[in-house]
Scaffold this motif. Structure first.
Motif, PDB file in Angstrom:
ATOM      1  N   HIS A  17       0.396  18.917  -2.711  1.00  0.00           N
ATOM      2  CA  HIS A  17       1.798  18.728  -2.328  1.00  0.00           C
ATOM      3  C   HIS A  17       1.905  17.933  -1.025  1.00  0.00           C
ATOM      4  CE1 HIS A  17       5.971  19.517  -1.380  1.00  0.00           C
ATOM      5  NE2 HIS A  17       5.578  20.023  -0.230  1.00  0.00           N
ATOM      6  N   LEU A  18       1.089  18.278  -0.043  1.00  0.00           N
ATOM      7  CA  LEU A  18       1.134  17.589   1.251  1.00  0.00           C
ATOM      8  C   LEU A  18       0.763  16.118   1.096  1.00  0.00           C
ATOM      9  CD1 LEU A  18      -0.553  20.322   3.470  1.00  0.00           C
ATOM     10  CD2 LEU A  18       1.900  19.841   3.208  1.00  0.00           C
ATOM     11  N   ARG A  19      -0.229  15.847   0.265  1.00  0.00           N
ATOM     12  CA  ARG A  19      -0.638  14.457   0.026  1.00  0.00           C
ATOM     13  C   ARG A  19       0.490  13.681  -0.641  1.00  0.00           C
ATOM     14  NH1 ARG A  19      -4.633  11.779  -4.025  1.00  0.00           N
ATOM     15  NH2 ARG A  19      -5.461  10.075  -2.772  1.00  0.00           N
ATOM     16  N   SER A  20       1.195  14.311  -1.567  1.00  0.00           N
ATOM     17  CA  SER A  20       2.320  13.661  -2.236  1.00  0.00           C
ATOM     18  C   SER A  20       3.447  13.342  -1.260  1.00  0.00           C
ATOM     19  CB  SER A  20       2.851  14.542  -3.365  1.00  0.00           C
ATOM     20  OG  SER A  20       1.872  14.737  -4.341  1.00  0.00           O
ATOM     21  N   VAL A  21       3.747  14.292  -0.392  1.00  0.00           N
ATOM     22  CA  VAL A  21       4.789  14.065   0.622  1.00  0.00           C
ATOM     23  C   VAL A  21       4.388  12.904   1.522  1.00  0.00           C
ATOM     24  CG1 VAL A  21       5.888  15.070   2.680  1.00  0.00           C
ATOM     25  CG2 VAL A  21       5.673  16.423   0.588  1.00  0.00           C
ATOM     26  N   MET A  25       6.141   9.055   1.944  1.00  0.00           N
ATOM     27  CA  MET A  25       6.651   8.582   3.225  1.00  0.00           C
ATOM     28  C   MET A  25       5.942   7.323   3.706  1.00  0.00           C
ATOM     29  SD  MET A  25       7.330  12.111   5.315  1.00  0.00           S
ATOM     30  CE  MET A  25       8.205  11.294   6.653  1.00  0.00           C
ATOM     31  N   LEU A  26       4.628   7.243   3.485  1.00  0.00           N
ATOM     32  CA  LEU A  26       3.833   6.164   4.065  1.00  0.00           C
ATOM     33  C   LEU A  26       3.531   5.033   3.083  1.00  0.00           C
ATOM     34  CD1 LEU A  26       1.335   8.390   6.047  1.00  0.00           C
ATOM     35  CD2 LEU A  26       3.277   7.095   6.967  1.00  0.00           C
ATOM     36  N   GLY A  27       3.527   5.326   1.786  1.00  0.00           N
ATOM     37  CA  GLY A  27       3.274   4.289   0.790  1.00  0.00           C
ATOM     38  C   GLY A  27       1.824   3.869   0.687  1.00  0.00           C
ATOM     39  N   SER A  28       0.921   4.639   1.230  1.00  0.00           N
ATOM     40  CA  SER A  28      -0.498   4.311   1.208  1.00  0.00           C
ATOM     41  C   SER A  28      -1.303   5.589   1.009  1.00  0.00           C
ATOM     42  CB  SER A  28      -0.904   3.642   2.529  1.00  0.00           C
ATOM     43  OG  SER A  28      -2.306   3.588   2.664  1.00  0.00           O
ATOM     44  N   LEU A  29      -2.200   5.560   0.034  1.00  0.00           N
ATOM     45  CA  LEU A  29      -3.026   6.734  -0.213  1.00  0.00           C
ATOM     46  C   LEU A  29      -3.956   7.022   0.964  1.00  0.00           C
ATOM     47  CD1 LEU A  29      -3.933   6.175  -3.959  1.00  0.00           C
ATOM     48  CD2 LEU A  29      -2.333   7.839  -3.011  1.00  0.00           C
ATOM     49  N   THR A  30      -4.486   5.981   1.563  1.00  0.00           N
ATOM     50  CA  THR A  30      -5.392   6.156   2.698  1.00  0.00           C
ATOM     51  C   THR A  30      -4.674   6.800   3.874  1.00  0.00           C
ATOM     52  OG1 THR A  30      -6.610   4.194   2.004  1.00  0.00           O
ATOM     53  CG2 THR A  30      -6.973   4.953   4.253  1.00  0.00           C
ATOM     54  N   GLU A  31      -3.492   6.283   4.184  1.00  0.00           N
ATOM     55  CA  GLU A  31      -2.722   6.862   5.283  1.00  0.00           C
ATOM     56  C   GLU A  31      -2.260   8.274   4.945  1.00  0.00           C
ATOM     57  OE1 GLU A  31      -0.466   3.651   7.864  1.00  0.00           O
ATOM     58  OE2 GLU A  31       0.024   3.455   5.730  1.00  0.00           O
TER      59      GLU A  31
END
Length: 124
Positions: A17-21, A25-31
């Motif tokens: 869930h946190l990764r999805s949020v 917000m950031l538009g980048s999986l790495t970020e």
């Protein structure tokens, strides 16, 4: 939660869930992964004994970390937001999860934006 093992298990239960949020917000999986890692660092250092809703607290911490990253990005002028498109999500999940369905819909929308942008450039 004063027991480190219990805290770790609780955090891992909320990680997706946190990764999805963070991704939204950031538009980048790495970020997004960096933001989740920063959340873990903060939660492991903070006293969570008084926290009644750990999921909500973790989501708030993650969102604040993401907002700080966005402010930092803007102040350093790292990227042009006009040309920035979020990375597509590729996930082997079976699709029964509502969160996965929402991410899949976002990915399809992203693909449509790319196609429309390319067709606009060709016609110009």
């Amino acid at each position: 939660m004063s027991d480190p093992a219990t805290l770790t298990d609780a955090f891992e239960a909320h990680r997706t869930h946190l990764r999805s949020v963070a991704y939204r917000m950031l538009g980048s999986l790495t970020e997004a992964d960096d933001a989740v890692q920063e959340t873990w660092i903060r939660v492991s250092r903070a006293g969570t004994a008084d926290v009644e809703n750990l999921g909500g607290w973790l989501t708030t911490v993650t969102a604040r970390i993401c907002l700080n990253a966005l402010r930092s990005r803007r102040s350093r002028a790292e990227e042009s937001f006009a040309e920035h498109l979020p990375e597509p999500i590729v996930d082997p999940a079976d699709g029964s999860d509502p969160e996965h369905e929402a991410l899949l819909a976002d990915s399809v929308g992203l693909a449509l934006l790319v196609v429309l942008e390319r067709s606009r450039r060709r016609s110009a």
